[in-house]
Design a protein around this motif. Structure first.
Motif, short mmCIF file in Angstrom:
data_model
loop_
_atom_site.label_atom_id
_atom_site.label_comp_id
_atom_site.label_asym_id
_atom_site.label_seq_id
_atom_site.Cartn_x
_atom_site.Cartn_y
_atom_site.Cartn_z
N ALA A 6 8.71 8.82 9.18
CA ALA A 6 7.88 8.74 8.13
C ALA A 6 7.29 7.49 8.67
CB ALA A 6 8.89 8.96 7.12
N THR A 7 6.44 7.69 7.53
CA THR A 7 5.62 5.78 6.89
C THR A 7 5.86 5.94 5.63
OG1 THR A 7 3.84 7.18 6.82
CG2 THR A 7 3.78 6.50 9.78
N VAL A 8 5.35 4.76 5.17
CA VAL A 8 6.06 4.38 3.61
C VAL A 8 4.77 2.65 3.95
CG1 VAL A 8 7.23 2.84 1.86
CG2 VAL A 8 8.29 4.91 3.90
N ARG A 9 3.77 3.80 2.62
CA ARG A 9 2.49 2.90 2.57
C ARG A 9 2.02 2.59 1.11
NH1 ARG A 9 -1.72 4.85 7.01
NH2 ARG A 9 -0.87 7.56 6.06
N GLU A 42 4.66 14.70 2.44
CA GLU A 42 4.68 13.40 1.13
C GLU A 42 4.59 13.44 -0.17
OE1 GLU A 42 -0.02 11.58 -0.78
OE2 GLU A 42 -0.07 13.65 0.63
N ILE A 57 4.55 8.09 0.89
CA ILE A 57 5.48 8.31 2.39
C ILE A 57 5.29 9.58 3.16
CG2 ILE A 57 8.20 8.60 2.73
CD1 ILE A 57 8.38 6.98 -0.01
N GLU A 58 4.90 9.71 4.37
CA GLU A 58 4.76 11.00 4.51
C GLU A 58 4.93 10.83 6.38
OE1 GLU A 58 0.02 10.92 4.27
OE2 GLU A 58 0.09 8.78 4.66
N THR A 59 4.27 11.37 7.61
CA THR A 59 4.74 11.74 7.89
C THR A 59 3.41 11.35 8.86
OG1 THR A 59 3.48 13.66 8.72
CG2 THR A 59 5.68 14.20 8.86
N PRO A 60 3.85 9.87 10.32
CA PRO A 60 2.55 9.31 10.86
C PRO A 60 2.20 10.28 11.21
CG PRO A 60 5.07 9.04 12.03
CD PRO A 60 5.18 10.30 10.52
#
Length: 104
Positions: free
Chosen positions: A26-29, A46, A98-101
């Motif tokens: 996951a990416t957290v941005r 997401e 927060i979502e998949t790259p």
């Protein structure tokens, strides 16, 4: 899809948790915006947390019917892969996503 209002969740004991989503990667941005995004469909789940500001989350169901979910600070929007949505901030907003790259 679902909209989660933090004040509506109460555990049975301290530190009970509401499972929202599990990610392998996951990416957290944190995003800042004062403009709507674009209609999109993520290729994975997401989790969208409104940290500051107000916004309307526009969502489409399987029949293409549009609904608007008003969001206030602290609200959580959860979209599964394939859920069409777009965020429309009311002024400046800060959002944790927060979502998949590689998601749009």
């Amino acid at each position: 899809m679902r909209l989660i209002k933090p004040e509506s969740y109460t555990g049975e004991r301290a530190w009970d948790a509401l499972d929202i989503e599990r990610f392998d990667a996951a990416t957290v941005r944190m995003h800042w915006t004062d403009q709507p995004y674009k209609w999109h469909v993520n290729d994975g789940p997401e989790v969208f947390v409104l940290l500051k500001g107000k916004l309307d989350m526009h969502v489409k169901d399987a029949a293409g019917e549009v609904s608007i979910l008003p969001m206030e600070e602290g609200d959580v929007f959860h979209a599964q892969s394939g859920d069409a949505h777009v965020a429309h901030p009311q002024g400046a907003a800060r959002v944790l996503v927060i979502e998949t790259p590689g998601s749009v």
